[in-house]
Write a protein that holds these residues in place. Structure first.
Motif, PDB file in Angstrom:
ATOM      1  N   PHE A 289      39.989  25.512  32.097  1.00 58.02           N
ATOM      2  CA  PHE A 289      40.669  26.649  32.246  1.00 58.02           C
ATOM      3  C   PHE A 289      40.543  27.559  31.087  1.00 58.02           C
ATOM      4  CE2 PHE A 289      43.071  23.869  35.081  1.00 58.02           C
ATOM      5  CZ  PHE A 289      43.420  24.675  36.128  1.00 58.02           C
ATOM      6  N   VAL A 290      40.118  28.992  31.218  1.00 51.69           N
ATOM      7  CA  VAL A 290      40.017  29.866  30.286  1.00 51.69           C
ATOM      8  C   VAL A 290      40.949  31.136  30.624  1.00 51.69           C
ATOM      9  CG1 VAL A 290      38.592  31.411  29.238  1.00 51.69           C
ATOM     10  CG2 VAL A 290      37.450  29.619  30.291  1.00 51.69           C
ATOM     11  N   LEU A 291      41.975  31.343  29.411  1.00 49.68           N
ATOM     12  CA  LEU A 291      42.838  32.413  29.555  1.00 49.68           C
ATOM     13  C   LEU A 291      42.333  33.221  28.433  1.00 49.68           C
ATOM     14  CD1 LEU A 291      44.455  29.822  30.280  1.00 49.68           C
ATOM     15  CD2 LEU A 291      46.609  30.820  29.848  1.00 49.68           C
ATOM     16  N   GLY A 292      42.455  34.515  29.020  1.00 45.09           N
ATOM     17  CA  GLY A 292      41.877  35.668  28.038  1.00 45.09           C
ATOM     18  C   GLY A 292      42.589  37.025  28.497  1.00 45.09           C
ATOM     19  N   THR A 293      42.792  37.861  27.212  1.00 44.79           N
ATOM     20  CA  THR A 293      43.111  39.276  27.327  1.00 44.79           C
ATOM     21  C   THR A 293      42.093  40.158  27.778  1.00 44.79           C
ATOM     22  OG1 THR A 293      42.856  39.508  24.945  1.00 44.79           O
ATOM     23  CG2 THR A 293      44.844  38.774  25.823  1.00 44.79           C
ATOM     24  N   ASP A 294      42.211  41.199  28.283  1.00 42.83           N
ATOM     25  CA  ASP A 294      40.991  42.081  28.492  1.00 42.83           C
ATOM     26  C   ASP A 294      40.143  42.682  27.488  1.00 42.83           C
ATOM     27  OD1 ASP A 294      42.792  43.892  27.255  1.00 42.83           O
ATOM     28  OD2 ASP A 294      42.357  45.509  28.732  1.00 42.83           O
ATOM     29  N   GLY A 295      40.447  42.094  26.198  1.00 40.28           N
ATOM     30  CA  GLY A 295      39.391  42.350  25.244  1.00 40.28           C
ATOM     31  C   GLY A 295      38.443  41.504  25.265  1.00 40.28           C
ATOM     32  N   LEU A 296      38.651  40.420  26.021  1.00 40.76           N
ATOM     33  CA  LEU A 296      37.460  39.396  26.388  1.00 40.76           C
ATOM     34  C   LEU A 296      36.591  39.880  27.347  1.00 40.76           C
ATOM     35  CD1 LEU A 296      35.959  36.498  26.308  1.00 40.76           C
ATOM     36  CD2 LEU A 296      37.613  35.815  27.823  1.00 40.76           C
TER      37      LEU A 296
ATOM     38  N   VAL B 289      41.311  40.769  21.015  1.00 41.52           N
ATOM     39  CA  VAL B 289      40.807  39.597  21.993  1.00 41.52           C
ATOM     40  C   VAL B 289      41.721  38.705  21.713  1.00 41.52           C
ATOM     41  CG1 VAL B 289      38.939  39.148  20.439  1.00 41.52           C
ATOM     42  CG2 VAL B 289      38.899  38.529  22.815  1.00 41.52           C
ATOM     43  N   THR B 290      41.915  37.768  22.931  1.00 36.33           N
ATOM     44  CA  THR B 290      42.605  36.427  22.724  1.00 36.33           C
ATOM     45  C   THR B 290      42.320  35.439  23.865  1.00 36.33           C
ATOM     46  OG1 THR B 290      44.680  37.676  21.864  1.00 36.33           O
ATOM     47  CG2 THR B 290      44.943  35.124  22.695  1.00 36.33           C
ATOM     48  N   ILE B 291      41.665  34.382  23.146  1.00 37.32           N
ATOM     49  CA  ILE B 291      41.120  33.269  24.227  1.00 37.32           C
ATOM     50  C   ILE B 291      42.057  32.032  24.111  1.00 37.32           C
ATOM     51  CG2 ILE B 291      39.127  32.329  25.024  1.00 37.32           C
ATOM     52  CD1 ILE B 291      37.626  34.451  23.149  1.00 37.32           C
ATOM     53  N   VAL B 292      42.372  31.463  24.879  1.00 38.79           N
ATOM     54  CA  VAL B 292      42.804  30.043  25.103  1.00 38.79           C
ATOM     55  C   VAL B 292      42.146  29.506  26.106  1.00 38.79           C
ATOM     56  CG1 VAL B 292      44.863  28.677  25.768  1.00 38.79           C
ATOM     57  CG2 VAL B 292      45.167  30.587  24.168  1.00 38.79           C
ATOM     58  N   LEU B 293      41.696  28.445  25.674  1.00 36.37           N
ATOM     59  CA  LEU B 293      40.701  27.209  26.612  1.00 36.37           C
ATOM     60  C   LEU B 293      41.364  26.054  26.766  1.00 36.37           C
ATOM     61  CD1 LEU B 293      37.074  27.818  27.120  1.00 36.37           C
ATOM     62  CD2 LEU B 293      37.990  25.343  26.772  1.00 36.37           C
TER      63      LEU B 293
END
Length: 259
Positions: free
Chosen positions: A187-194, A232-236
């Motif tokens: 699963f990849v969670l990301g804000t729209d900056g990604l 940008v924020t990303i959680v994997l």
């Protein structure tokens, strides 16, 4: 009772980007409780950061749930508290502030994805990527109604206008999707900056070929190399290991998590 039925490896990164002078994003990684969240605040200088921090701070108090329905109930309760707190801050400052969020809940071999706004959740499964969430934006509504094309949507003047977010109204509106976890899911969670700078195919490649830490760093490097016009924020989150199948769209697959 174990809160997560399969072994999980996860990692997150957050950066202010190349243009903004501060970071209004926040994220939460709580594998012991089966919770991962990204939040993208909005409302002007510092106010957006307050909103996204409220979401993360309240969700961090969930603790260990006794069951999937309990986890869902705890999540809903804490999110409601964050919404009320943000509303109070908005009234005290005389401004409207809020935050998008995208969350993954995982317990007993099942998952639920919940979101409001345009922070996204992707699932990479069996070599294919699926966008689990659906943007709460004006441009998405126009796409759904067939009023504009996908090509037009990419440059639509109001493409960043959000229709749902935490803290913008007394009634909290969120959406969800759910299903069974399969070893190898990522699963990849990301804000729209990604997603403003990185394609779905590039997210799939990064997520499917590296550890969560390396994948997060690779995706962040891409965003910054391409101008990083937003925070940008990303959680994997990687579930177990091995081969897996296509995304289950059956909304009854994990009813305990989603209702």
């Amino acid at each position: 009772m174990s809160t997560v039925a399969l072994p999980i490896d996860s990692f997150g990164v957050s950066h202010k980007g190349c243009v903004r002078d501060h970071n209004e994003d926040n994220y939460l990684i709580e594998p012991q409780t089966g919770l991962w969240v990204v939040a993208d605040g909005m409302g002007g200088h510092e106010a957006g950061e307050v909103a996204s921090a409220s979401i993360v701070d309240h969700l961090a108090t969930i603790g260990i749930a006794s069951s999937a329905p309990d986890l869902r109930a705890r999540f809903e309760d804490r999110l409601g508290r964050a919404n009320a707190e943000i509303r109070d801050i908005s009234r005290s400052r005389g401004i409207t502030i809020g935050s998008t969020f995208a969350a993954l809940l995982a317990m007993d071999g099942r998952f639920a994805c919940l979101w409001a706004g345009d922070s996204r959740i992707y699932l990479v499964r069996n070599g294919s990527i699926f966008q689990v969430s659906k943007d709460h934006t004006e441009v998405q509504e126009l796409l759904d109604r067939g009023m504009i094309s996908a090509e037009e949507a990419r440059t639509w003047p109001r493409r960043n206008v959000i229709t749902h977010a935490v803290g913008v109204s007394d009634e909290l509106e969120i959406d969800f999707q759910q299903g069974e976890l399969i070893p190898g899911d990522v699963f990849v969670l990301g804000t729209d900056g990604l997603t403003a700078h990185v394609s779905d195919a590039e997210i799939e490649t990064a997520a499917g070929s590296a550890t969560p830490r390396a994948a997060c760093q690779s995706l962040l490097d891409m965003v910054l190399a391409r101008g990083g016009t937003d925070n940008v924020t990303i959680v994997l989150v990687k579930i177990g290991g091995g081969r897996n199948d296509a995304l289950h769209s059956d909304r009854s697959a994990a009813e305990g998590l989603a209702r």
